[in-house]
Scaffold this motif. Structure first.
Motif, PDB file in Angstrom:
ATOM      1  N   GLY A  89       0.742  -1.153  -0.173  1.00 47.58           N
ATOM      2  CA  GLY A  89       0.007  -0.064   0.067  1.00 47.58           C
ATOM      3  C   GLY A  89       0.941   1.247  -0.015  1.00 47.58           C
ATOM      4  O   GLY A  89       1.959   1.389   0.337  1.00 47.58           O
ATOM      5  N   GLN A  90       0.252   2.193  -0.669  1.00 46.96           N
ATOM      6  CA  GLN A  90       1.092   3.641  -0.480  1.00 46.96           C
ATOM      7  C   GLN A  90       0.794   4.084   0.792  1.00 46.96           C
ATOM      8  O   GLN A  90      -0.027   4.584   1.401  1.00 46.96           O
ATOM      9  N   PRO A  91       2.217   4.438   1.555  1.00 49.38           N
ATOM     10  CA  PRO A  91       2.191   4.728   2.914  1.00 49.38           C
ATOM     11  C   PRO A  91       1.807   6.298   3.018  1.00 49.38           C
ATOM     12  O   PRO A  91       1.954   7.042   2.199  1.00 49.38           O
ATOM     13  N   ASN A 103      -4.260  -2.554  -0.418  1.00 52.42           N
ATOM     14  CA  ASN A 103      -3.942  -1.988   1.055  1.00 52.42           C
ATOM     15  C   ASN A 103      -3.923  -0.632   0.820  1.00 52.42           C
ATOM     16  O   ASN A 103      -3.498   0.004   0.017  1.00 52.42           O
ATOM     17  N   TYR A 104      -4.623   0.126   1.810  1.00 51.47           N
ATOM     18  CA  TYR A 104      -4.990   1.508   1.881  1.00 51.47           C
ATOM     19  C   TYR A 104      -4.528   2.025   3.309  1.00 51.47           C
ATOM     20  O   TYR A 104      -4.705   1.382   4.200  1.00 51.47           O
ATOM     21  N   SER A 105      -4.343   3.139   3.324  1.00 52.84           N
ATOM     22  CA  SER A 105      -3.934   3.772   4.650  1.00 52.84           C
ATOM     23  C   SER A 105      -4.464   5.362   4.570  1.00 52.84           C
ATOM     24  O   SER A 105      -4.392   5.880   3.544  1.00 52.84           O
ATOM     25  N   TYR A 114      -2.147  10.970  16.733  1.00 48.75           N
ATOM     26  CA  TYR A 114      -2.559  10.818  15.510  1.00 48.75           C
ATOM     27  C   TYR A 114      -2.842   9.511  15.149  1.00 48.75           C
ATOM     28  O   TYR A 114      -1.938   8.618  15.342  1.00 48.75           O
ATOM     29  N   GLY A 115      -3.801   8.954  14.590  1.00 52.27           N
ATOM     30  CA  GLY A 115      -4.047   7.679  14.206  1.00 52.27           C
ATOM     31  C   GLY A 115      -4.149   7.275  12.866  1.00 52.27           C
ATOM     32  O   GLY A 115      -4.721   8.059  12.084  1.00 52.27           O
ATOM     33  N   GLU A 116      -3.338   6.459  12.642  1.00 50.90           N
ATOM     34  CA  GLU A 116      -3.290   6.095  11.184  1.00 50.90           C
ATOM     35  C   GLU A 116      -3.989   4.836  10.769  1.00 50.90           C
ATOM     36  O   GLU A 116      -3.776   3.557  11.497  1.00 50.90           O
ATOM     37  N   VAL A 117      -5.048   4.647  10.009  1.00 49.02           N
ATOM     38  CA  VAL A 117      -5.866   3.558   9.743  1.00 49.02           C
ATOM     39  C   VAL A 117      -5.319   2.934   8.738  1.00 49.02           C
ATOM     40  O   VAL A 117      -5.004   3.566   7.450  1.00 49.02           O
ATOM     41  N   ARG A 118      -5.053   1.598   8.855  1.00 51.08           N
ATOM     42  CA  ARG A 118      -4.684   0.693   7.750  1.00 51.08           C
ATOM     43  C   ARG A 118      -5.698  -0.424   7.456  1.00 51.08           C
ATOM     44  O   ARG A 118      -6.211  -0.889   8.535  1.00 51.08           O
ATOM     45  N   TYR A 119      -5.814  -0.729   6.254  1.00 52.39           N
ATOM     46  CA  TYR A 119      -6.780  -1.988   6.033  1.00 52.39           C
ATOM     47  C   TYR A 119      -6.517  -2.378   4.592  1.00 52.39           C
ATOM     48  O   TYR A 119      -5.824  -1.859   3.819  1.00 52.39           O
TER      49      TYR A 119
END
Length: 966
Positions: free
Chosen positions: A456-458, A683-685, A633-638
């Protein structure tokens, strides 16, 4: 196309407009860039109409001034316009009607304002009016293009395809359509016609056909007492021919199949039903015949055939379709509308083509019609009606073919086949066919490149650490990667762009080194390469760049592989295919995942059943538990899976909420890029705080809908995580704003440190406004303070993640410069002169100057500190203007007049008053000695006489401390 044909003056106005009155001024504007379009949109002016190369807008005086200041071409049309009373017309015969005032006219478009006094007398001519159809207009700059025939190669077998157009088929379609007499929306005849149309598409071999249902309301209004709101239910009929190479790119060809059937009951005269042979049976027949011919021809792009309903009721069907296409970012390359192409009274061998700012397809059609059929095409830019307009006002390129003549029978009971010239219909159908087939080749994407980010692209990179990401570069549509051009382009915060070359590891795989940057820095980045054949670059436009932040990792807040239920919520109104947690049960036949992403077994999928179990007729929502992101800060990954056959409206919409699900902000859409919609886990974030701020009640939502009933929608979500990150503390720098002078223009910029990304500034409690200052979003303070002596300004800064910080800033405000010395004493010649000019107030050191240089050439000088001095040897009168200024530009000035005279009592002229002067006078009075020169020097007593008394006066002054000479 709808007009008013009753003998009573009738107007239509949208119900939305009935509730809003602007009372602003009407302007015509013209845009010359995308930046100008975005600026106009940001001002929130009210759009009225899309014109050829411009817009009509309603704006107040402030908005108009801002448009002009920004350099946008603007022309004032009419002041104080009430949008509730605007209607549009396309016939010049009604200009003299006493009930209307012509506000603006351009090409075939007229804008009228209904007057307060309504003339309800029968009219000699029918009124060709429509309500103001301004809902949904977007401001957009479309760069003008023109077709260049010198660089165009006709598609193969174009003339063969043209020869397949059958007049007999066109006549047969028209016979059936006329049998559905009175095809007003949702009538039995209309419903029967739509079923027949869909059946014809299916007969021609189209597997993907459907009804595009809509329900919309609007009003009839005559300006006095008839305000009759109705709700129209209808359905467009759609058939899809998927493109062989580029199914995401579409060409739409459409015509409306409903007919004019009279007006609302409150009008008293409902009018005659129209068979609609020319309006618009001819257009429908043409689209049907083109769909029959094209069904046997391979096309690169998807061709969408749409029979619009509700055109006669304010374009309701095309409004519904065009809005959904725009909202879901459909890649519509070109829309061709066909409306009325068969009247016998037409001009031979010519047709009208209405277009927008982009002339590419219009000039291509003109060339093809002339070169292949000997037909003339009249290009016109101002037709703001028929279904074309619904697409034009949302930024799509749309053209409209229309007969070159005036059919006075349309919208009447006489609009029947006996007045239709089918030779003419056949020729225009051929023109439409060759235009569509040529457009299919002219806009087909060529060889291109694609970049795939592994994992995924970070959106987050480790702060103060070196790191890397891995990407795969590959060609698409026959594209070839030039490895020598592979590079990493990035911009840190607002610095200059950087570029670093990349080395291929193996088989198109590249490892991209990420720079080490301070926490909170923002990086816009793009992996770039050149396609060998076309020279196209991956990073050609700003939309190619992804944004990420450098942060410190803190901890994993939440991780869910869905093997256990963790309070996820499922909602929605879909008939079938709701989100389910489980082991994928399908076999992939319909695009559904056959396994989860992380091999744990479980994931969320839509309709988890064997066989076809996609989402149907509605939306299903998957809502996360609530998370506390008030401090970090919250990074959502899925990982997400989406399959919807071809790219349509049916995507995964990702939302975030900062108020526990009360309101939602759109975060991302999955499926608008073609390779996202063909299945496969990706993958996404994203940093969720960027959308909802620092909140203790954050939720994430995944929506999947079945908007197109023919679409097969399968979706999945897996490996959901939320990681917590931090940066250096967000702090406003220490600032001593110093001193300033009251009422003087002030400017300063304050800064902050820490946090992430850009800063957004605001005042707290009107502390800046109350003191005559403004703090803009970039941290710049402007204004002119009017309170003193000490001002407390409370500033707040917010970073891109939603963290905030406040600080009180202090500014000392001084009174303006004020002069205290308004008169200067005179002086005596031969005696050194010195006088200090005094002033108060101001900031910093005050500076005095001789404003007009009046003292130049005289013995007197004025210093910068206000001291006037010098030695004058002859009697004289002086005048000069003093100018006093402080460091802020506060000023004061004053003009002085003063004299220099002789020294009284200096009888002998030796520039001293002593006993010698007394002796000189005694010698003059008693011994005939020389007289004082001038005589006034001997008048020490100041009685206008020179005698022995003056000598006695001097002796008394010198030896007995008596008063001096006057």
């Amino acid at each position: 196309m709808r007009i008013i044909t009753t003998s009573i003056f009738v107007f239509l106005v949208f119900s939305l407009m009935l509730s809003v009155s602007y009372g602003d001024d009407l302007y015509r504007i013209r845009l010359s860039s995308g930046a100008e379009a975005r600026f106009v949109d940001s001002l929130q002016v009210k759009p009225v109409a899309v014109l050829f190369q411009g817009y009509l807008v309603l704006a107040d005086a402030i908005q108009a001034d801002e448009l002009s200041t920004a350099g946008i071409e603007i022309e004032a049309i009419k002041s104080n316009v009430d949008v509730n009373r605007l209607v549009t017309g396309f016939s010049h015969e009604i200009v003299d009607n006493k009930s209307l005032e012509l506000v603006y006219s351009e090409d075939s478009y007229n804008l009228y304002q209904i007057l307060e006094s309504i003339d309800k007398q029968p009219l000699a001519q029918p009124l060709d009016l429509q309500p103001l159809n301004s809902d949904g207009i977007i401001f957009q700059y479309i760069a003008p293009r023109v077709f260049d025939k010198n660089y165009y190669q006709l598609p193969q077998d174009l003339e063969i395809a043209m020869d397949r157009i059958s007049m007999d088929s066109l006549i047969s379609y028209s016979v059936v359509l006329e049998s559905f007499d009175g095809r007003q929306s949702n009538t039995p005849q209309n419903i029967a016609a739509r079923k027949w149309l869909r059946g014809k598409f299916q007969e021609f071999g189209y597997d993907s056909t459907y009804y595009d249902h809509f329900t919309k309301g609007y009003h009839y209004w005559d300006g006095i007492d008839c305000n009759y709101g109705i709700e129209v239910t209808g359905a467009n009929v759609v058939a899809i021919k998927p493109g062989n190479k580029f199914p995401n790119h579409q060409i739409i060809i459409g015509a409306h199949f409903d007919t004019y059937n009279g007006w609302a009951e409150c009008m008293g005269q409902p009018g005659d039903m129209s068979p609609g042979a020319d309006d618009n049976g001819t257009g429908v027949a043409a689209v049907l015949e083109i769909s029959r011919v094209i069904s046997e021809i391979e096309t690169d792009l998807s061709i969408i055939f749409v029979m619009f309903d509700g055109e006669e009721t304010v374009l309701l069907g095309s409004e519904h379709y065009a809005f959904n296409a725009w909202a879901s970012r459909q890649n519509i390359q070109f829309m061709l509308n066909i409306d009325m192409i068969g009247y016998r009274g037409r001009s031979n061998n010519s047709v009208k083509l209405y277009h927008g700012d982009d002339l590419f397809f219009a000039t291509m059609c003109e060339h093809l019609a002339d070169s292949l059929l000997g037909f003339g095409v009249h290009l016109l830019g101002g037709r703001l009606r028929s279904d074309t307009y619904s697409f034009k006002k949302r930024g799509f390129i749309a053209n409209f073919l229309h007969e070159n003549g005036n059919n006075y029978l349309y919208h009447s009971a006489h609009d029947s086949m006996i007045y239709v010239d089918f030779d003419y219909v056949t020729d225009i159908t051929k023109i439409a066919l060759i235009t569509v087939l040529s457009a299919d080749k002219a806009v087909s994407p060529g060889p291109m490149l694609n970049v795939e980010y592994w994992g995924g692209q970070p959106s987050v990179f480790p702060a103060l650490e070196s790191s890397s990401i891995t990407v795969a570069l590959e060609g698409v549509n026959g594209g070839l990667v030039d490895p020598q051009t592979a590079e990493f382009n990035y911009i840190i915060d607002e610095s200059e762009p950087y570029t670093s070359s990349l080395t291929e590891e193996s088989g198109g795989i590249y490892v991209v080194p990420i720079p080490s940057e301070a926490a909170g820095s923002k990086m816009k980045y793009c992996v770039n390469a050149e396609e060998e054949q076309t020279g196209q670059m991956l990073c050609e436009n700003p939309g190619s760049y992804k944004q990420g932040y450098f942060l410190y990792f803190d901890e994993m807040l939440f991780e869910d592989n869905f093997n256990e239920g963790q309070d996820w919520i499922i909602e929605g109104d879909a008939e079938n295919g709701h989100w389910e947690r489980g082991i994928p049960a399908g076999d992939g036949t319909h695009g559904d995942p056959v396994a989860d992403y992380d091999n744990s077994g479980y994931c969320f999928v839509t309709g988890n059943n064997p066989g076809e179990s996609d989402v149907d007729d509605g939306t299903t929502s998957l809502i996360s538990p609530s998370f506390d992101l008030s401090e970090y800060y919250g990074e959502v990954r899925y990982s997400a899976w989406l399959s919807n056959e071809i790219d349509r409206k049916d995507m995964i919409f990702v939302y975030a909420s900062g108020d526990d699900g009360v309101s939602w902000e759109i975060v991302d859409t999955i499926g608008d890029i073609h390779n996202e919609a063909i299945g496969g886990w990706r993958n996404y974030s994203f940093i969720v705080n960027k959308f909802v701020g620092m909140s203790p009640s954050v939720r994430i939502k995944f929506d999947v809908s079945d908007i197109w009933s023919a679409s097969n929608v399968e979706a999945g979500i897996d490996d959901f995580k939320i990681l917590l990150y931090d940066s250096d503390p967000l702090e406003i720098a220490e600032y001593d704003l110093g001193e300033w002078t009251k009422h003087r223009p002030y400017t300063n910029k304050i800064t902050a440190s820490g946090g992430v990304g850009d800063y957004f500034w605001s005042e707290v409690g009107n502390s800046f406004t109350y003191n005559g200052l403004l703090l803009d979003s970039t941290g710049i303070i402007t204004g002119a303070p009017f309170n003193n002596p000490a001002v407390a300004l409370i500033a707040e800064v917010e970073d891109e993640g939603g963290k905030t910080s406040q600080k009180t800033l202090h500014l000392i405000v001084n009174e303006p410069v004020a002069l205290k010395t308004f008169e200067l004493p005179g002086g005596m010649i031969h005696e050194y002169y010195s006088a200090q000019i005094i002033a108060t107030g101001g900031t910093g050191g005050l500076t005095w100057s001789d404003k007009y240089d009046d003292l130049d050439g005289t013995p007197l000088t004025l210093t910068e500190t206000g001291l006037l001095s010098g030695l004058i040897n002859e009697p004289n009168t002086f005048s000069f203007t003093v100018y006093i200024e402080d460091t802020t530009g506060s000023t004061q000035e004053w003009t002085y007049d003063f004299n220099f005279n002789y020294i009284r009592g200096d009888a002998n002229g030796d520039r001293m008053v002593n006993v010698g002067d007394a002796v000189f006078l005694i010698n003059f009075v008693f011994k005939g000695g020389p007289a004082p020169d001038p005589i006034v020097l001997g008048d020490a007593f100041c009685d206008s006489n020179v005698n022995i008394g003056d000598a006695v006066y001097l002796i008394n002054h010198i030896f007995k401390d008596g008063p001096g000479p006057c």
